[in-house]
Scaffold this active site. Structure first.
Site, PDB file in Angstrom:
ATOM      1  CB  THR A   1     -43.272 -50.398 -32.920  1.00 59.89           C
ATOM      2  OG1 THR A   1     -42.225 -51.014 -31.992  1.00 59.89           O
ATOM      3  CG2 THR A   1     -44.707 -50.542 -32.060  1.00 59.89           C
TER       4      THR A   1
ATOM      5  CG  ASN B   1     -39.959 -54.757 -25.950  1.00 59.97           C
ATOM      6  OD1 ASN B   1     -39.249 -55.857 -25.679  1.00 59.97           O
ATOM      7  ND2 ASN B   1     -39.454 -54.167 -26.902  1.00 59.97           N
TER       8      ASN B   1
ATOM      9  CB  CYS C   1     -27.201 -59.441 -25.425  1.00 59.17           C
ATOM     10  SG  CYS C   1     -27.959 -59.882 -26.729  1.00 59.17           S
TER      11      CYS C   1
ATOM     12  N   GLY D   1     -39.427 -46.367 -35.416  1.00 59.40           N
ATOM     13  CA  GLY D   1     -40.434 -45.322 -35.513  1.00 59.40           C
ATOM     14  C   GLY D   1     -41.024 -45.580 -36.889  1.00 59.40           C
TER      15      GLY D   1
HETATM   16  C1  LIG Z   1     -41.492 -56.669 -28.850  1.00 55.39           C
HETATM   17  C2  LIG Z   1     -40.266 -56.378 -29.343  1.00 55.39           C
HETATM   18  C3  LIG Z   1     -39.384 -57.439 -29.447  1.00 55.39           C
HETATM   19  C4  LIG Z   1     -37.877 -57.198 -29.938  1.00 55.39           C
HETATM   20  N1  LIG Z   1     -37.153 -58.107 -30.291  1.00 55.39           N
HETATM   21  C5  LIG Z   1     -35.842 -58.025 -30.487  1.00 55.39           C
HETATM   22  C6  LIG Z   1     -35.078 -58.746 -30.677  1.00 55.39           C
HETATM   23  O1  LIG Z   1     -35.220 -59.932 -30.658  1.00 55.39           O
HETATM   24  N2  LIG Z   1     -33.619 -58.513 -31.305  1.00 55.39           N
HETATM   25  C7  LIG Z   1     -33.302 -57.195 -31.830  1.00 55.39           C
HETATM   26  O2  LIG Z   1     -32.251 -57.064 -32.147  1.00 55.39           O
HETATM   27  N3  LIG Z   1     -34.286 -56.385 -31.545  1.00 55.39           N
HETATM   28  C8  LIG Z   1     -35.373 -56.453 -30.920  1.00 55.39           C
HETATM   29  N4  LIG Z   1     -36.201 -55.607 -30.925  1.00 55.39           N
HETATM   30  C9  LIG Z   1     -35.809 -54.252 -31.514  1.00 55.39           C
HETATM   31  C10 LIG Z   1     -36.616 -53.774 -32.800  1.00 55.39           C
HETATM   32  O3  LIG Z   1     -36.068 -54.929 -33.752  1.00 55.39           O
HETATM   33  C11 LIG Z   1     -36.240 -52.313 -33.235  1.00 55.39           C
HETATM   34  O4  LIG Z   1     -34.953 -52.331 -33.333  1.00 55.39           O
HETATM   35  C12 LIG Z   1     -36.941 -51.324 -32.318  1.00 55.39           C
HETATM   36  O5  LIG Z   1     -38.197 -51.876 -31.784  1.00 55.39           O
HETATM   37  C13 LIG Z   1     -37.079 -49.932 -33.004  1.00 55.39           C
HETATM   38  O6  LIG Z   1     -37.621 -50.035 -34.178  1.00 55.39           O
HETATM   39  P1  LIG Z   1     -39.409 -49.702 -34.132  1.00 55.39           P
HETATM   40  O7  LIG Z   1     -39.472 -48.399 -33.359  1.00 55.39           O
HETATM   41  O8  LIG Z   1     -39.659 -49.587 -35.566  1.00 55.39           O
HETATM   42  O9  LIG Z   1     -40.259 -50.843 -33.595  1.00 55.39           O
HETATM   43  C14 LIG Z   1     -37.574 -55.801 -30.442  1.00 55.39           C
HETATM   44  C15 LIG Z   1     -38.545 -54.536 -30.433  1.00 55.39           C
HETATM   45  C16 LIG Z   1     -39.809 -55.134 -29.921  1.00 55.39           C
HETATM   46  C17 LIG Z   1     -41.070 -53.931 -29.825  1.00 55.39           C
END
Ligand SMILES: Cc1cc2nc3c(=O)[nH]c(=O)nc-3n(C[C@H](O)[C@H](O)[C@H](O)COP(=O)(O)O)c2cc1C
Length: 308
Positions: free
Chosen positions: A271, A74, A135, A249
């Site tokens: 996700t 993303n 950031c 994940g």
């Molecule tokens: C579409 C999308 C938007 C995200 N926006 C943020 C955000 O605004 N702030 C943040 O700290 N992490 C953001 N993340 C990161 C997720 O919170 C998370 O750390 C990362 O996706 C890993 O976890 P997962 O594999 O379960 O998705 C975003 C992830 C995705 C996929």
């Protein structure tokens, strides 16, 4: 003694008491309301909002997401409504849910982080702040705040100075030694850490020979990153004494249990929400079933139970 039919899933993280250790991950659960048609949001241990900045942000040009093997990339570009609209339009609904609401905050300067935190301080319904230090730091040519332990600590100190809210610092995996960053933010006053944020990645369309995202690269998430996340969570659990929230994940209760076994006090589901909007609810039920099947009264004995 606890009723074996209803094992105790409760945990306290950063002083925030949660009835279970399953949270939604920032940016993958909108502002919460979007998921209300799928399950009762009050089931959640806590809800983490989309990252909130001082001013509204429009985000990156499309395409902003693309699917990759066992994951997705993303490049949303931190699109959000900004802190004022969040307080007016989003928080009142969340505050009514009666579960801890953790607001994920971001900034492009130390001042901006502090100002967002200051405006959220004392607002009804805000249980804590999750500081996204992944950031770009404008003053340092875009290098992320989280890439440098000293800078990461300064973000936390500045936020700590303006609020008494519990602080969770969300760590980036894009560092040489994540434990140094974790220790630095702990010393600066962070009450917990969460990890991991996405891992930088790229995908190319071979027909057009262009990136499959509007930006050259994006952040990889989903099952593909789970082994990386698990190892980093394990390492950070050894390095700090504040609670660790694990993510990366997680799709199922079994995935979540791996994180608890290596020491995570709570987990976040990211996700997986895009694939199964009820994922977090199913994971909570799965954890309960796991404990019942083993006659365990509480999840606490699972946390950090990894053998050597
Ligand atoms: C579409 C999308 C938007 C995200 N926006 C943020 C955000 O605004 N702030 C943040 O700290 N992490 C953001 N993340 C990161 C997720 O919170 C998370 O750390 C990362 O996706 C890993 O976890 P997962 O594999 O379960 O998705 C975003 C992830 C995705 C996929």
């Amino acid at each position: 003694m606890n009723n074996p039919i209803s094992p105790d899933l409760s945990v306290t993280v950063a002083g925030i008491r949660m009835k279970n250790p399953v949270l939604t991950a920032s940016g993958t659960f909108g502002y919460g309301r979007e998921y209300a048609p799928y399950f009762d949001l009050r089931e959640l241990g806590a809800l983490v909002t989309k990252g909130i900045s001082l001013e509204p942000m429009a985000g990156n040009p499309p395409p902003r997401i693309c699917e990759t093997p066992s994951g997705m990339l993303n490049a949303i570009g931190l699109q959000n409504v900004g802190v004022e609209a969040f307080l007016q339009d989003k928080l009142p609904y969340l505050a009514e849910l009666g579960i801890p609401i953790i607001v994920n905050i971001l900034g492009h300067s130390l001042k901006e982080y502090a100002e967002v935190a200051r405006r959220l301080d004392g607002q009804k319904g805000v249980a804590g702040l999750e500081i996204n230090i992944s950031c770009p730091n404008v003053a340092r040519g875009g290098l992320s705040f989280g890439a440098d332990p000293r800078l990461a600590a300064r973000v936390v100190s500045r936020v700590r100075a303006v609020t008494r809210l519990p602080l969770i610092t969300k760590l980036t995996p894009q560092v040489t030694d994540i434990c140094r960053v974790a220790r630095a933010v702990e010393e600066a006053g962070s009450d917990a850490v969460s990890l991991i944020n996405t891992i930088p990645g790229m995908a190319v369309d071979i027909q057009t020979r262009r990136s499959r995202l509007g930006r050259i690269n994006g952040g990889l998430s989903g099952p593909a990153i789970k082994p990386v996340a698990l190892r980093l969570v394990y390492q950070v659990c050894q390095a700090v004494s504040v609670p660790v929230i694990g993510l990366g994940g997680i799709r199922t209760a079994e995935d979540a249990l791996e994180f608890f076994i290596v020491g995570a006090r709570a987990v976040q589901v990211g996700t997986a929400n895009f694939i199964r909007p009820r994922a977090a609810s199913e994971i909570i039920a799965g954890l309960r079933d796991f404990l019942i099947a083993r006659g365990e009264a509480s999840l606490k004995r699972v946390i950090g139970s990894i053998g050597v």
